[in-house]
Design an enzyme around this catalytic site. Structure first.
Site, PDB file in Angstrom:
ATOM      1  N   TYR A 203       0.853  -1.194   0.000  1.00 57.80           N
ATOM      2  CA  TYR A 203       0.000   0.000   0.000  1.00 57.80           C
ATOM      3  C   TYR A 203       0.886   1.240   0.000  1.00 57.80           C
ATOM      4  CZ  TYR A 203      -3.542   3.351   1.593  1.00 57.80           C
ATOM      5  OH  TYR A 203      -4.393   4.432   1.705  1.00 57.80           O
ATOM      6  N   ASP A 298       9.435   2.763  -0.205  1.00 59.62           N
ATOM      7  CA  ASP A 298       8.389   3.412   0.588  1.00 59.62           C
ATOM      8  C   ASP A 298       8.669   3.086   2.051  1.00 59.62           C
ATOM      9  OD1 ASP A 298       6.156   4.250   1.959  1.00 59.62           O
ATOM     10  OD2 ASP A 298       4.710   3.377   0.575  1.00 59.62           O
ATOM     11  N   LYS A 326       4.984   9.404   9.173  1.00 59.09           N
ATOM     12  CA  LYS A 326       4.765   8.910  10.532  1.00 59.09           C
ATOM     13  C   LYS A 326       5.789   9.425  11.540  1.00 59.09           C
ATOM     14  CE  LYS A 326       2.391   4.798   8.767  1.00 59.09           C
ATOM     15  NZ  LYS A 326       1.024   5.190   9.075  1.00 59.09           N
TER      16      LYS A 326
END
Length: 486
Positions: A203, A298, A326
């Site tokens: 994702y 990623d 994050k």
């Protein structure tokens, strides 16, 4: 805690929050309905009554006979602002959180949980860290958003560049999705090619080109490629099974000279915790170089979590471009992409590839990120994460297998996961063999025992520096109890 239209008793942020035992009231912005909360701190029956009522109110459905909240306004689709939070794959009502501190969280019913979600990764030094909160309070006195350059951007940029092997220049944005959108456009601009290879179950945010065989909430909810994504938006997206080198090689042969980049999670966290085989990342690095394509890691999840320099430091493989999020915002909305200088100088205003953002580099996110990264530089940080996470996952797997359940799993530093299948799990197809019904029962049981895991079989879990050996042992004890009941 103060919220829009409701008020809860606040806890002492300088110490561990306490359960509230005195009556309190809440008022909806369009209602004067009040409620009384009474919590016996010595012995309390697990209940999600208030969470259920709040969630039902958010979905704008019929209220229970108690009718605590009446919201006469347009609310949220499905009652949430991100799909996995709706608990669709684990059943029951989602819990509504009141406050967090350290490794623990409390819901509006007064239940306390050991938290292994960590706001989906950012809380690596613990929730509501006192030093971070103090720094944010000081920064807020100067303002929350400038829409102009600030010195804090420089400080965090230097920290990121010095830490992450692939990054020579960085651009801050506001989310992991935005970072991946930017990095894809940049890869296409730099190479002059259009096609992208991604991996099944990985994702990279909800931008149209990435919603092809995506993981995370798409996998959790069992959704196909999302409605509203035109075929033209995904026509240049190619997919391969994770850990399948031959499939990647075949795509390059079929689309010779057309592939701009390969993007992947170096350790998968969005179809459960899946690690690369020893040869996989090295092979992908070799293939991309041979074909003049860019390799994009990623590291929105893995960045500063597997090592201070991310998965690329941990595995010793340097991609061309990297996305982050994050942890670098310390719990505030943030994202970033960066890489080799010659590539990043394509980004406007240095180059012709346009990308912009009003809140990018805002002082609050920069402050929280700076202080979080400073804490991660401390001696023994990643050794501690590795130790407690190993104890956690080994204890859970041992308890499950002892109770007769087929399970597999693993961890790296502060990231872990397990599946209800014999395994091994090398890719999303393997992950889908898991007994998701059993996971749902296990999840609800652990929730009642005061342990908050990611509400999906297809999401990784996270530990942080605030987790104590006592937290870990309590979690293992709870797992042993719940496994016996499955």
């Amino acid at each position: 805690m103060a919220g829009i239209g409701l008020s809860w008793p606040s806890s002492n942020l300088t110490g561990r929050p306490r359960l509230i035992s005195r009556p309190s009231s809440t008022r909806c912005c369009l209602s004067s309905v009040k409620m009384t909360v009474s919590v016996d701190q010595k012995k309390k029956t697990f209940t999600l009554e208030k969470s259920e009522q709040a969630f039902n109110a958010a979905k704008n459905v019929a209220r229970s006979s108690i009718e605590l909240w009446i919201w006469l306004q347009e609310l949220m689709p499905g009652g949430v602002n991100s799909p996995v939070r709706a608990f669709k794959s684990v059943g029951g009502q989602p819990i509504v959180i009141d406050r967090v501190k350290g490794s623990h969280m409390w819901d509006i019913d007064g239940n306390e949980y050991i938290d292994y979600v960590g706001s989906w990764g950012p809380a690596i030094i613990g929730h509501a860290d006192d030093e971070v909160l103090a720094a944010l309070a000081e920064t807020m006195q100067k303002g929350t958003s400038f829409g102009a350059p600030c010195l804090l951007e420089n400080v965090l940029a230097e920290m990121v560049i010095s830490a992450v092997p692939s990054i020579e220049m960085v651009r801050f944005v506001n989310s992991g999705t935005e970072a991946c959108m930017g990095v894809l456009r940049l890869a296409r601009a730099f190479t002059g090619r259009s096609k992208l290879i991604k991996f099944e179950g990985c994702y990279h945010g909800h931008a149209d080109p990435f919603l092809v065989k995506a993981g995370s909430g798409v996998a959790t909810l069992g959704l196909p490629d999302s409605p509203g994504v035109p075929s033209a938006a995904t026509s240049n997206t190619l997919t391969a099974p994770y850990n399948d080198i031959s499939a990647v090689q075949s795509l390059f042969e079929t689309h010779k000279g057309e592939i701009a980049a390969v993007i992947l999670e170096p350790v998968v966290g969005n179809s459960g915790f899946i690690t690369p085989t020893p040869e996989f990342l090295n092979a992908i690095r070799k293939i991309t170089k041979e074909n003049d394509a860019l390799l994009v890691f990623d590291e929105v999840m893995t960045g500063f979590r597997l090592a201070y320099g991310g998965a690329q430091e941990y595995y010793g493989i340097t991609p061309d471009l990297t996305t982050l999020g994050k942890i670098i915002g310390g719990g505030l909305p943030v994202g970033a992409y960066g890489g080799r200088r010659e590539i990043m100088e394509m980004v406007a205003p240095a180059g012709p590839m346009y990308q912009a953002g009003t809140l990018s580099g805002n002082p609050l996110a920069m402050t929280a990120g700076i202080h979080t990264l400073k804490r991660l530089q401390g001696s023994g940080t990643y050794e501690y994460l590795d130790k407690i996470t190993a104890q956690l996952i080994d204890g859970i797997l041992e308890a499950g297998k002892k109770a007769g359940h087929a399970m597999c799993g693993g961890h790296i530093r502060g990231m872990f996961g397990f599946f209800f299948t014999e395994g091994p799990v090398y890719n999303f197809e393997d992950a889908k063999k898991s007994d998701t019904a059993k996971f749902a029962k296990f999840y609800r049981g652990m929730l009642e025992e005061g342990v908050y895991l990611a509400p999906s079989q297809f999401e990784a879990g996270f530990t942080g520096l605030a987790h104590t050996p006592e937290d870990i042992q309590r979690t293992i004890d709870a797992a042993e109890k719940v496994f016996q009941q499955l």
